[in-house]
Design a protein around this motif. Structure first.
Motif, PDB file in Angstrom:
ATOM      1  N   GLY A   4      69.248  -6.522 -37.535  1.00 33.06           N
ATOM      2  CA  GLY A   4      67.971  -5.904 -37.954  1.00 33.06           C
ATOM      3  C   GLY A   4      68.207  -4.706 -38.577  1.00 33.06           C
ATOM      4  O   GLY A   4      69.437  -4.140 -38.346  1.00 33.06           O
ATOM      5  N   TYR A   5      67.523  -4.016 -39.466  1.00 31.34           N
ATOM      6  CA  TYR A   5      67.705  -2.612 -39.964  1.00 31.34           C
ATOM      7  C   TYR A   5      66.154  -2.291 -40.430  1.00 31.34           C
ATOM      8  O   TYR A   5      65.225  -2.941 -40.494  1.00 31.34           O
ATOM      9  CB  TYR A   5      68.498  -2.623 -41.296  1.00 31.34           C
ATOM     10  N   VAL A   6      66.164  -0.945 -40.607  1.00 33.99           N
ATOM     11  CA  VAL A   6      64.754  -0.388 -40.818  1.00 33.99           C
ATOM     12  C   VAL A   6      64.742   0.067 -42.417  1.00 33.99           C
ATOM     13  O   VAL A   6      65.718   0.663 -42.979  1.00 33.99           O
ATOM     14  CB  VAL A   6      64.758   1.105 -40.078  1.00 33.99           C
ATOM     15  N   GLY A   7      63.912  -0.542 -43.018  1.00 37.19           N
ATOM     16  CA  GLY A   7      63.607  -0.563 -44.478  1.00 37.19           C
ATOM     17  C   GLY A   7      63.304   0.750 -44.932  1.00 37.19           C
ATOM     18  O   GLY A   7      63.065   1.709 -44.249  1.00 37.19           O
ATOM     19  N   LEU A   8      63.266   0.760 -46.205  1.00 38.02           N
ATOM     20  CA  LEU A   8      62.889   2.341 -46.846  1.00 38.02           C
ATOM     21  C   LEU A   8      61.631   2.843 -46.434  1.00 38.02           C
ATOM     22  O   LEU A   8      61.096   3.831 -46.276  1.00 38.02           O
ATOM     23  CB  LEU A   8      63.152   2.450 -48.377  1.00 38.02           C
TER      24      LEU A   8
ATOM     25  N   SER B  32      72.755  -7.663 -58.236  1.00 37.03           N
ATOM     26  CA  SER B  32      72.915  -6.866 -57.212  1.00 37.03           C
ATOM     27  C   SER B  32      71.715  -7.288 -55.984  1.00 37.03           C
ATOM     28  O   SER B  32      70.728  -7.191 -56.357  1.00 37.03           O
ATOM     29  CB  SER B  32      72.939  -5.501 -57.415  1.00 37.03           C
ATOM     30  N   GLN B  33      72.295  -7.542 -55.008  1.00 43.58           N
ATOM     31  CA  GLN B  33      71.244  -7.546 -53.641  1.00 43.58           C
ATOM     32  C   GLN B  33      70.759  -6.447 -53.170  1.00 43.58           C
ATOM     33  O   GLN B  33      69.971  -6.556 -52.743  1.00 43.58           O
ATOM     34  CB  GLN B  33      71.685  -8.768 -52.730  1.00 43.58           C
ATOM     35  N   ALA B  34      71.922  -5.454 -53.028  1.00 42.43           N
ATOM     36  CA  ALA B  34      71.233  -4.227 -52.436  1.00 42.43           C
ATOM     37  C   ALA B  34      72.263  -2.951 -52.805  1.00 42.43           C
ATOM     38  O   ALA B  34      73.417  -3.257 -53.141  1.00 42.43           O
ATOM     39  CB  ALA B  34      71.319  -4.253 -50.845  1.00 42.43           C
ATOM     40  N   THR B  35      71.997  -1.863 -52.892  1.00 43.08           N
ATOM     41  CA  THR B  35      72.834  -0.732 -53.287  1.00 43.08           C
ATOM     42  C   THR B  35      72.653   0.114 -52.120  1.00 43.08           C
ATOM     43  O   THR B  35      71.530   0.697 -51.605  1.00 43.08           O
ATOM     44  CB  THR B  35      72.029   0.045 -54.452  1.00 43.08           C
ATOM     45  N   LEU B  36      73.866   0.345 -51.522  1.00 44.62           N
ATOM     46  CA  LEU B  36      73.806   1.276 -50.467  1.00 44.62           C
ATOM     47  C   LEU B  36      74.651   2.471 -50.836  1.00 44.62           C
ATOM     48  O   LEU B  36      75.652   2.507 -51.601  1.00 44.62           O
ATOM     49  CB  LEU B  36      74.513   0.728 -49.311  1.00 44.62           C
ATOM     50  N   ASN B  37      74.276   3.592 -50.323  1.00 40.66           N
ATOM     51  CA  ASN B  37      74.690   4.953 -50.502  1.00 40.66           C
ATOM     52  C   ASN B  37      74.489   5.960 -49.506  1.00 40.66           C
ATOM     53  O   ASN B  37      73.756   5.684 -48.470  1.00 40.66           O
ATOM     54  CB  ASN B  37      74.287   5.588 -51.906  1.00 40.66           C
ATOM     55  N   GLN B  38      74.717   7.215 -49.577  1.00 37.09           N
ATOM     56  CA  GLN B  38      74.632   7.877 -48.267  1.00 37.09           C
ATOM     57  C   GLN B  38      73.123   8.386 -48.191  1.00 37.09           C
ATOM     58  O   GLN B  38      72.719   8.777 -47.098  1.00 37.09           O
ATOM     59  CB  GLN B  38      75.305   9.345 -48.655  1.00 37.09           C
ATOM     60  N   GLY B  39      72.222   8.192 -49.401  1.00 31.10           N
ATOM     61  CA  GLY B  39      70.780   8.437 -49.156  1.00 31.10           C
ATOM     62  C   GLY B  39      69.972   7.461 -48.477  1.00 31.10           C
ATOM     63  O   GLY B  39      68.988   7.740 -48.074  1.00 31.10           O
ATOM     64  N   ASN B  40      70.487   6.290 -48.614  1.00 30.71           N
ATOM     65  CA  ASN B  40      69.541   5.140 -48.086  1.00 30.71           C
ATOM     66  C   ASN B  40      70.259   4.379 -46.880  1.00 30.71           C
ATOM     67  O   ASN B  40      70.043   3.458 -46.316  1.00 30.71           O
ATOM     68  CB  ASN B  40      69.189   3.974 -49.080  1.00 30.71           C
ATOM     69  N   ALA B  41      71.549   4.679 -46.478  1.00 35.91           N
ATOM     70  CA  ALA B  41      72.182   4.171 -45.423  1.00 35.91           C
ATOM     71  C   ALA B  41      72.389   4.987 -44.038  1.00 35.91           C
ATOM     72  O   ALA B  41      72.662   6.328 -44.223  1.00 35.91           O
ATOM     73  CB  ALA B  41      73.331   3.719 -45.761  1.00 35.91           C
ATOM     74  N   ARG B  42      71.950   4.802 -42.900  1.00 32.28           N
ATOM     75  CA  ARG B  42      72.201   5.488 -41.672  1.00 32.28           C
ATOM     76  C   ARG B  42      72.773   4.926 -40.679  1.00 32.28           C
ATOM     77  O   ARG B  42      72.527   3.772 -40.373  1.00 32.28           O
ATOM     78  CB  ARG B  42      70.788   6.163 -41.479  1.00 32.28           C
ATOM     79  N   ALA B  43      73.570   5.497 -39.913  1.00 28.21           N
ATOM     80  CA  ALA B  43      74.184   4.994 -38.543  1.00 28.21           C
ATOM     81  C   ALA B  43      73.287   5.292 -37.276  1.00 28.21           C
ATOM     82  O   ALA B  43      72.604   6.608 -37.290  1.00 28.21           O
ATOM     83  CB  ALA B  43      75.326   5.395 -38.297  1.00 28.21           C
ATOM     84  N   TYR B  44      73.115   4.480 -36.509  1.00 22.62           N
ATOM     85  CA  TYR B  44      72.116   5.054 -35.212  1.00 22.62           C
ATOM     86  C   TYR B  44      73.088   4.524 -33.989  1.00 22.62           C
ATOM     87  O   TYR B  44      73.913   3.753 -33.845  1.00 22.62           O
ATOM     88  CB  TYR B  44      70.756   4.013 -35.142  1.00 22.62           C
TER      89      TYR B  44
END
Length: 181
Positions: free
Chosen positions: A36-40, A169-181
């Motif tokens: 799982g992940y938390v969406g925007l 492209s299926q997803a674009t990950l960058n520092q603004g939308n990816a977080r580590a928990y």
């Protein structure tokens, strides 16, 4: 990790105590693994990563540590165990013949690309359906497998060039939308 001893056989409130149908173990119990992940939007989304059955369990408990390792098999196990014999079929597309074999094995949900070639003669003689589907797919230069959702798939050789999810492209990950928990 089994710190709460949920999978321990001596825990009457754990898995085996909660589900009476597990009194003889968890061999061949269906399993689905999701990530799982938390969406925007802040809501959780879950993606299925694996569908299959538990084949074996190895428990390891010592003071302060408890671990359970499960070996699992995907939904191909049913096709690996199903033996089939049929008559000779002439001039059949690999995708059509794979559908015939799957339906004979009782599989009604599958996703097959339309094959580009024809097989002059096709038959099985007490063969397991999974291996035969893989060989037939290979005759086209394609592949046969079970998706992470558990559905049998045939993809022809050109599928990576043709499928929309391969070209966009299926997803674009960058520092603004990816977080580590």
């Amino acid at each position: 990790a089994n710190e709460d001893r949920w999978f321990s056989p001596d825990n009457p409130t754990g898995l085996r105590g909660t589900y009476s149908n597990l009194q003889y173990g968890i061999y061949r119990i269906p399993i689905m693994i999701e990530m799982g992940y938390v969406g925007l939007d802040g809501n959780p989304d879950y993606l299925t990563q694996f569908v299959g059955e538990i084949e074996g369990v190895d428990e390891s408990e010592s003071y302060g540590t408890a671990v359970v390792n499960m070996s699992c098999v995907d939904n191909a196990i049913g096709l690996l165990q199903y033996k089939l014999s049929n008559t000779v079929t002439k001039n059949v597309r690999p995708s059509s013949y794979i559908a015939t074999l799957l339906e004979a094995a009782g599989v009604t949900v599958y996703s097959l690309d339309r094959a580009m070639t024809e097989i002059p003669y096709a038959w099985v003689d007490d063969e397991n359906v999974y291996d035969e589907c893989r060989k037939i797919a290979a005759s086209e230069g394609g592949m046969f497998y079970h998706s992470k959702g558990g559905t049998p798939q045939f993809r022809r050789l050109t599928s990576l060039l043709e499928r929309s999810d391969s070209k966009v492209s299926q997803a674009t990950l960058n520092q603004g939308n990816a977080r580590a928990y």
